[in-house]
Design an enzyme around this catalytic site. Structure first.
Site, PDB file in Angstrom:
ATOM      1  N   LEU A 204       0.852  -1.200   0.000  1.00  0.00           N
ATOM      2  CA  LEU A 204       0.000   0.000   0.000  1.00  0.00           C
ATOM      3  C   LEU A 204       0.876   1.235   0.000  1.00  0.00           C
ATOM      4  O   LEU A 204       1.822   1.303   0.781  1.00  0.00           O
ATOM      5  CB  LEU A 204      -0.810   0.073   1.300  1.00  0.00           C
ATOM      6  CG  LEU A 204      -1.915  -0.922   1.554  1.00  0.00           C
ATOM      7  CD1 LEU A 204      -2.405  -0.732   2.992  1.00  0.00           C
ATOM      8  CD2 LEU A 204      -3.053  -0.704   0.572  1.00  0.00           C
ATOM      9  N   HIS A 205       0.573   2.192  -0.841  1.00  0.00           N
ATOM     10  CA  HIS A 205       1.318   3.450  -0.766  1.00  0.00           C
ATOM     11  C   HIS A 205       0.577   4.635  -1.373  1.00  0.00           C
ATOM     12  O   HIS A 205       1.061   5.758  -1.292  1.00  0.00           O
ATOM     13  CB  HIS A 205       2.675   3.314  -1.459  1.00  0.00           C
ATOM     14  CG  HIS A 205       2.579   3.257  -2.952  1.00  0.00           C
ATOM     15  ND1 HIS A 205       2.187   2.137  -3.616  1.00  0.00           N
ATOM     16  CD2 HIS A 205       2.793   4.212  -3.895  1.00  0.00           C
ATOM     17  CE1 HIS A 205       2.173   2.388  -4.914  1.00  0.00           C
ATOM     18  NE2 HIS A 205       2.528   3.631  -5.119  1.00  0.00           N
ATOM     19  N   ARG A 206      -0.593   4.400  -1.991  1.00  0.00           N
ATOM     20  CA  ARG A 206      -1.309   5.526  -2.615  1.00  0.00           C
ATOM     21  C   ARG A 206      -1.696   6.549  -1.557  1.00  0.00           C
ATOM     22  O   ARG A 206      -2.273   6.176  -0.513  1.00  0.00           O
ATOM     23  CB  ARG A 206      -2.616   5.063  -3.257  1.00  0.00           C
ATOM     24  CG  ARG A 206      -2.478   4.130  -4.389  1.00  0.00           C
ATOM     25  CD  ARG A 206      -2.430   4.814  -5.736  1.00  0.00           C
ATOM     26  NE  ARG A 206      -1.724   3.909  -6.613  1.00  0.00           N
ATOM     27  CZ  ARG A 206      -0.644   4.218  -7.329  1.00  0.00           C
ATOM     28  NH1 ARG A 206      -0.171   5.443  -7.320  1.00  0.00           N
ATOM     29  NH2 ARG A 206      -0.040   3.318  -8.056  1.00  0.00           N
TER      30      ARG A 206
END
Ligand code: UD1
Length: 361
Positions: A204-206
Site C-alpha cells: 500500500l502506498h497511494r
C-alpha cells in the site's frame, strides 16, 4: 544514436532495465541512464538496480523528496542542464511518476524527440497525481508506446495521431522473464516460514489510502480480519511506514500477526509474489504482474488505469469493507484469466525495432 533513459522511482526500474539491455545489445543505440533521485533509499533504488543488472547511472540528479512542485521543478532544472549539454537523439520516459512528466516537459521544450513507454493509461481520476503526469506526458511525447488496446483507444479519443502510437506490450514482464531463474532460486518463503499459496502479500502506498487516517484505519481493520485466516506479509513503503507510525496503526497489524517488513528488492519480492495465494495492493505494477502470473489480485482502489487486468486478468477492485469476502472468493474460485496480447517478455525488442523504424522515417 544516444538515448536518454529516465529512471526515478521504484516502479520505473523494472521498465527501464529491459530497454537498457536491449538498446545496449542493439549495436546502433547507446543508452544513457539518468536517475533523478526521486527514490533514494537502498531498498527502494540501488538494490533493485543491482537485481536487474543495471549499472550505476551515467547521471544522478539527486532531487529527492518534496512537494509535487518541488520535486517536478527540481527534476526539470537538473535534467535541463544535462539535456542541453548532452543533446541526446532520443529521450525515453517511463510510467507516470513526477519525474516522468518533468523530463517530458524539458524534452519537449528543447525539441528532443521524446518517447513515453507505458503511454495511454487512464484512471479518469484527476485526484491521482499519476493521472496528471500521464496526461501531461502523453500530450507532449512524440512517440507513444502502449501496453494494451485500451491505451491505444484512450490516446485516439484524445486526438493523438495514430502514427505516433505503437503498441509494444508490457515492458515490466520483460524484467520478470530476464531474471526468472534467479527469482525461482530465492529462498524468501522458506526464510519467512511460509508455504506456497498459503499466504498473502500486501502493499500500500497511494496517498488516497495511506494519507487519510480514516481510510488507513479501515484498511488496517480489514487486513487484521484477513490475517486471522491467511498469513499476511506486508513490505511497507516509506510513505506508509510514516503514516502507520503517526496514526498508531502499525501496532494493530503486528498484534494481528501481520508480518510487517521493510521494502524488498525485486528478486525476493517477486519470489514472494509468485508463490502467494493472493495479493492485496494499491500498486499499478502489481495488478499487471499478478495477471501475468495468474495470481488473484485484490486492488484497494475505486478505479484502475489498467482495466485489462480486470477484464482479462486476475484483478478485482475492492473496498476495505468487503476485502475479507473478496479474498476468500478469489482464492477458492476457479480463475478464467488470460495473459493479454504482447505481455510476453518481448516488449523491449519491439521498442528497439520501433525506434529503428522511426529513425529512418
Ligand atoms: C511515487 C510515485 C508513485 C509510485 C510510487 C512507487 C509520484 C507522484 N508518485 O510515490 O506514482 O507509485 O512512487 O513507490 O511520482 N521516501 C523515502 N525514501 C525513498 C523515497 C521516498 O523515505 O527512497 C519517503 C519520503 O518521505 C517521501 C515519501 O516517501 O516524501 C514519498 O515519496 P515520493 O517519491 O514523493 O512518492 P511515492 O509515494 O513514493
Amino acid at each position: 544514436e544516444r538515448v536518454h533513459l529516465i529512471a526515478a522511482a521504484r516502479p520505473n526500474f523494472m521498465k527501464v532495465a529491459p530497454l537498457y539491455h536491449a538498446l545496449k545489445a542493439s549495436g546502433d543505440f547507446t543508452p544513457v541512464l539518468i536517475h533523478t533521485g526521486q527514490h533514494y533509499d537502498a531498498n527502494m533504488s540501488d538494490d533493485i538496480f543491482a537485481d536487474l543488472g543495471l549499472p550505476a547511472p551515467d547521471h544522478h540528479l539527486g532531487v529527492g523528496s518534496g512537494t509535487h512542485a518541488e520535486q517536478t521543478g527540481g527534476v526539470m532544472i537538473a535534467y535541463e542542464k544535462i539535456a542541453m549539454e548532452d543533446r541526446p537523439d532520443w529521450l525515453v520516459v517511463v510510467g507516470d511518476v513526477n519525474s516522468t512528466a518533468a523530463c517530458s516537459m524539458v524534452g519537449a521544450k528543447l525539441g528532443i524527440r521524446t518517447v513515453h513507454l507505458e503511454a495511454g493509461l487512464r484512471s479518469r481520476d484527476r485526484a491521482m497525481p499519476e493521472e496528471i503526469n500521464r496526461l501531461v506526458t502523453d500530450v507532449l511525447a512524440d512517440v507513444l508506446w502502449t501496453p494494451s488496446p485500451d491505451a491505444d483507444e484512450n490516446l485516439a479519443a484524445e486526438g493523438i495521431p495514430v502514427e505516433r502510437i505503437t503498441r509494444v506490450g508490457n515492458i515490466m514482464l520483460d524484467s520478470y522473464e530476464l531474471v526468472r531463474p534467479r527469482i525461482e532460486a530465492e529462498d524468501i518463503t522458506e526464510r519467512l516460514g511460509l508455504s506456497p499459496r498459503g499466504y498473502g502479500v500486501v502493499t500500500l502506498h497511494r496517498p488516497s489510502n495511506v494519507d487519510d487516517f480514516r481510510q488507513l484505519a479501515r484498511i488496517v481493520e480489514a487486513l487484521c480480519q484477513v490475517a486471522q485466516g491467511l498469513p499476511l506479509v506486508f513490505p511497507v513503503h516509506p510513505r506508509t511506514r510514516q503514516r502507520l507510525g503517526r496514526y498508531n496503526l502499525g501496532i494493530k497489524l503486528e498484534e494481528a500477526g501481520v508480518r510487517v517488513v521493510e521494502p524488498l528488492s525485486y528478486l525476493p519480492f517477486m519470489a514472494l509474489v509468485s508463490r502467494a495465494g493472493a495479493i492485496i495492493t494499491d500498486s499499478g505494477g502489481l495488478q499487471e504482474e499478478t495477471t501475468y502470473l495468474g495470481i488473484p489480485c485484490l486492488t484497494l482502489r475505486d478505479s484502475t488505469e489498467r482495466p485489462i487486468t480486470v477484464t482479462e486478468g486476475t484483478n478485482r477492485l475492492v473496498k476495505p469493507e468487503t476485502l475479507i469476502e473478496e479474498v476468500n472468493a478469489a482464492m477458492f474460485a476457479s480463475s478464467r484469466s488470460r495473459r493479454p496480447d504482447l505481455w510476453d517478455g518481448g516488449t523491449a525488442d519491439r521498442c528497439v525495432a520501433d525506434l529503428r523504424a522511426r529513425r529512418s522515417a
